[in-house]
Design a protein around this motif. Structure first.
Motif, PDB file in Angstrom:
ATOM      1  N   GLN A   1       0.832  -1.197   0.000  1.00  0.00           N
ATOM      2  CA  GLN A   1       0.000   0.000   0.000  1.00  0.00           C
ATOM      3  C   GLN A   1       0.866   1.246   0.000  1.00  0.00           C
ATOM      4  O   GLN A   1       0.626   2.176  -0.755  1.00  0.00           O
TER       5      GLN A   1
ATOM      6  N   TYR B   1       2.247   1.822  -3.420  1.00  0.00           N
ATOM      7  CA  TYR B   1       1.311   2.399  -4.380  1.00  0.00           C
ATOM      8  C   TYR B   1       1.003   3.857  -4.051  1.00  0.00           C
ATOM      9  O   TYR B   1       0.804   4.668  -4.949  1.00  0.00           O
ATOM     10  N   ILE B   2       0.963   4.177  -2.744  1.00  0.00           N
ATOM     11  CA  ILE B   2       0.724   5.571  -2.374  1.00  0.00           C
ATOM     12  C   ILE B   2       1.866   6.444  -2.879  1.00  0.00           C
ATOM     13  O   ILE B   2       1.669   7.547  -3.349  1.00  0.00           O
TER      14      ILE B   2
ATOM     15  N   ASP C   1       3.751   5.842  -5.435  1.00  0.00           N
ATOM     16  CA  ASP C   1       3.996   5.535  -6.846  1.00  0.00           C
ATOM     17  C   ASP C   1       5.205   4.629  -7.044  1.00  0.00           C
ATOM     18  O   ASP C   1       6.003   4.825  -7.955  1.00  0.00           O
ATOM     19  N   ARG C   2       5.344   3.661  -6.162  1.00  0.00           N
ATOM     20  CA  ARG C   2       6.359   2.641  -6.353  1.00  0.00           C
ATOM     21  C   ARG C   2       5.652   1.323  -6.605  1.00  0.00           C
ATOM     22  O   ARG C   2       4.418   1.261  -6.624  1.00  0.00           O
ATOM     23  N   VAL C   3       6.419   0.254  -6.755  1.00  0.00           N
ATOM     24  CA  VAL C   3       5.799  -1.039  -7.036  1.00  0.00           C
ATOM     25  C   VAL C   3       5.657  -1.880  -5.775  1.00  0.00           C
ATOM     26  O   VAL C   3       4.646  -2.528  -5.551  1.00  0.00           O
TER      27      VAL C   3
ATOM     28  N   LEU D   1      -7.305   1.542   6.805  1.00  0.00           N
ATOM     29  CA  LEU D   1      -7.348   2.981   7.082  1.00  0.00           C
ATOM     30  C   LEU D   1      -6.169   3.397   7.949  1.00  0.00           C
ATOM     31  O   LEU D   1      -5.552   4.443   7.734  1.00  0.00           O
TER      32      LEU D   1
ATOM     33  N   GLN E   1      -3.201   3.592   5.868  1.00  0.00           N
ATOM     34  CA  GLN E   1      -3.306   4.788   5.029  1.00  0.00           C
ATOM     35  C   GLN E   1      -2.899   6.026   5.817  1.00  0.00           C
ATOM     36  O   GLN E   1      -2.165   6.877   5.321  1.00  0.00           O
ATOM     37  N   ILE E   2      -3.367   6.107   7.077  1.00  0.00           N
ATOM     38  CA  ILE E   2      -3.008   7.254   7.919  1.00  0.00           C
ATOM     39  C   ILE E   2      -1.499   7.292   8.111  1.00  0.00           C
ATOM     40  O   ILE E   2      -0.876   8.341   8.038  1.00  0.00           O
TER      41      ILE E   2
ATOM     42  N   TRP F   1       0.841   6.371   6.136  1.00  0.00           N
ATOM     43  CA  TRP F   1       1.598   6.828   4.978  1.00  0.00           C
ATOM     44  C   TRP F   1       1.130   8.180   4.490  1.00  0.00           C
ATOM     45  O   TRP F   1       1.523   8.621   3.426  1.00  0.00           O
ATOM     46  N   THR F   2       0.228   8.831   5.250  1.00  0.00           N
ATOM     47  CA  THR F   2      -0.211  10.166   4.869  1.00  0.00           C
ATOM     48  C   THR F   2       0.417  11.241   5.734  1.00  0.00           C
ATOM     49  O   THR F   2       0.842  12.271   5.237  1.00  0.00           O
TER      50      THR F   2
ATOM     51  N   THR G   1      -1.468  16.902  -8.780  1.00  0.00           N
ATOM     52  CA  THR G   1      -0.569  15.956  -9.418  1.00  0.00           C
ATOM     53  C   THR G   1      -1.175  15.539 -10.747  1.00  0.00           C
ATOM     54  O   THR G   1      -2.345  15.216 -10.836  1.00  0.00           O
TER      55      THR G   1
ATOM     56  N   PHE H   1      -1.623  12.865 -13.485  1.00  0.00           N
ATOM     57  CA  PHE H   1      -1.455  11.432 -13.601  1.00  0.00           C
ATOM     58  C   PHE H   1      -1.122  11.019 -15.026  1.00  0.00           C
ATOM     59  O   PHE H   1      -1.117   9.859 -15.370  1.00  0.00           O
TER      60      PHE H   1
END
Lengths: 185, 413
Positions: B34, B37-38, B40-42, B327, B330-331, B333-334, B403, B405
């Motif tokens: 996750q 992807y956040i 923009d890596r693989v 979630l 997600q938090i 990595w935000t 951004t 895309f």
């Protein structure tokens, strides 16, 4: 003395609520996540090329492994003038000259070695060569070596590289060996 | 008695070994994938198994196995002057406590013994005194209080790890963790007082049952509708309790030296897995208190076999827990990490007063209107105001650069 004053902007009352901005941030990261999860290769921001399976087309002037060229009669074009060895900033080219039978040519290399571990792939040898005898147009990477002595390539090896057929074309004009992309993984 | 022991063992296997531990393991993979992807890596794709010349990587899931193998085969190093017993004991404590808390959480509706296929009638004839199977390992009257009593013990694991390592940096990391945990535990305790006021019980399965009551026509009395403030601050405080970003000062894996500097091999692995267990457990408790546990309003009127209902309930519970865990990742990595003074200020000066005010407001609203409608209106009003704020809030021109895309090198791949 130069003093650079950087003004620190204060957060507004709305920003100091913090939580709405947190949710906006979550929105940004979620957007990236979903674009990468469900987007196709045009819409996703992910740019990674999975190297061993997927390869990019190299640009036309890509400097790869060196090769030596032959004349039409099969003899090497190199006249052992030492210009490439002189131009080389890494001192990786070593030439031993011998007397050629053809009086117009005078010299030929009895040994022409390039130490691939020292080479910095700058292309100055190609620029320096007056006979178009050395090119870096093979489009392939130098293979890894198990011993340092393996990295020193002699002129027989250098002459044996693929791309040998199109010797008549000037440097840069022939079609490049392009590594094809394998299918997407 | 045999009936109770066997059913408890089955429940134990289902919730702890088929749900909690695998989900925690998957979260270690999900966190990498996750976050990749956040950003923009693989993410992980390398580990794989080759069978008949075909390489199976399972989207990187095999990295979980690779990690475990690596952890087990590394050298477990213990510093010479460390306290050997506590050094070895410390990683087990957060791990064990996560397992204990999960035992208190209800993960499905009760099953009537008759409804169980094949062995239902046999059970009824042989064990007539047990007609129900509760999908909760321990049904304790003080459930919620016990959850918090036990979860606050997990800080012992951290301070013991810091102290027993005989390393000053580890000790400081442990002290940071304790200070943080104590600060946020108070908020955590205060936010659940609102739950007590609304639902009038501390027993977790009764809290879930109370949340099934319809609030308005089809909307259930979920904690998040009647206690949105409590829900948000519970979540914040619980993330701070589990020491995840943006509150990961005790550990600070990229910059600061944390309490498990001296740990290696599987002892470190226990700390790491313990962190993911805490994520799952926190999500499970949060689901139970604020998101109706295993219950979903759409299927409440389905008149189905209680065995099927239990399976459905377990799936719903699992999905809710999974989404809340996602979630939390997600938090992580935000948000950037708080400074320590900001952390303390947020805990004591911002969240604590609001949590206190929430108790008074909730108590007042429930006193005026015992059907919770007023509390729900208040909560929904707050939520709507918040959503409007998020949508129309003022933005800085410099910070909202969008951004693109569009792939600039579209012919590349």
């Amino acid at each position: 003395m130069i003093i650079k004053v950087r003004e620190r902007t204060k957060m507004s009352a709305y920003e100091r609520l913090y939580l709405p901005e947190v949710f906006r941030g979550l929105g940004v990261t979620l957007k990236h996540l979903f674009h990468n999860l469900f987007g196709n290769h045009k819409t996703r921001p992910l740019q990674t090329v999975r190297y061993p399976e997927q390869k990019l087309n190299y640009p036309e002037r890509f400097r790869g492994q060196h090769r030596l060229l032959r004349r039409d009669n099969g003899s090497t074009r190199c006249v052992a003038c030492y210009l490439c060895a002189t131009a080389c900033p890494a001192y990786c080219i070593h030439i031993v000259a011998g007397e050629a039978k053809d009086p117009k040519i005078e010299k030929y290399p009895t040994s022409f070695t390039i130490d691939m571990l020292r080479c910095i792939y700058c292309g100055l040898c190609v620029e320096a060569c007056p006979e178009d005898a050395i090119r870096m147009d093979t489009g392939i990477h130098t293979k890894p070596f198990l011993a340092r002595s393996d990295a020193v390539m002699g002129h027989l090896e250098l002459l044996a590289f693929p791309g040998q057929k199109d010797t008549s074309l000037p440097y840069g004009a022939q079609e490049y060996r392009v590594l094809k992309n394998t299918e997407k993984i | 008695m045999a009936f109770l022991i066997i059913t408890t063992l089955i429940k134990l296997i289902i919730i702890e070994f088929l749900f909690l531990l695998p989900l925690a393991a998957i979260l270690t993979w999900m966190e990498r994938r996750q976050s990749a992807y956040i950003q923009d890596r693989v993410g992980p794709t390398r580990a794989g198994i080759t069978i008949f010349n075909h390489r199976f990587t399972l989207w990187g899931l095999i990295h979980i196995v690779a990690d475990a193998i690596k952890m087990f085969f590394k050298e477990p190093f213990i510093p010479a002057k460390a306290d050997k017993i506590f050094f070895k004991l410390a990683p087990l404590i957060p791990f064990a406590i996560s397992l204990i808390i999960m035992a208190l959480v209800p993960f499905g509706p009760d099953i009537k013994c008759i409804d169980i296929p094949i062995i239902g009638t046999w059970l009824l004839t042989n064990f007539p005194e047990y007609s129900n199977i509760t999908l909760q390992i321990a049904r304790v009257d003080t459930g919620l209080l016990l959850v918090f009593a036990i979860s606050s013990l997990s800080i012992y694991g951290i301070i013991l790890a810091g102290w027993a390592s005989n390393n000053r940096y580890a000790l400081l990391g442990g002290l940071r963790a304790v200070a943080q945990a104590i600060s946020y535990e108070i908020t955590l305790g205060l936010t659940i007082v609102g739950i007590f006021i609304i639902f009038g019980t501390a027993e977790l399965s009764q809290i879930v049952a109370a949340q099934q009551q319809p609030l308005f026509t089809s909307l259930p009395t979920w904690g998040v509708f009647v206690q949105p403030l409590g829900a948000v601050f519970f979540f914040i405080a619980a993330i701070a309790e589990s020491k995840r970003l943006p509150f990961d000062l005790p550990e600070g894996e990229s910059e600061i030296i944390g309490y498990f500097v001296e740990y290696s091999s599987m002892a470190f692995g226990m700390f790491m897995l313990g962190e993911y267990l805490e994520i799952v457990v926190l999500s499970a408790v949060f689901t139970t208190l604020f998101f109706g546990g295993w219950h979903l309003p759409i299927i409440i009127n389905l008149q189905i076999n209680s065995f099927l209902a239990a399976i459905l309930g377990m799936i719903i519970f699992g999905v809710k827990v999974f989404l809340l865990s996602a979630l939390q990742l997600q938090i992580r990595w935000t948000l950037p990490r708080f400074r320590y003074d900001q952390l303390m200020r947020l805990g004591w000066k911002n969240i604590l007063p609001i949590a206190l005010a929430n108790i008074f407001i909730t108590a007042g609203l429930v006193w005026i209107d015992p059907t919770y409608k007023l509390a729900a209106y208040f909560g929904m009003g707050l939520t709507i105001i918040f959503i409007i704020l998020v949508i129309i809030g003022p933005r800085r021109a410099t910070l909202t650069a969008t951004t693109s895309f569009n792939n600039p090198n579209q012919n590349q791949v």
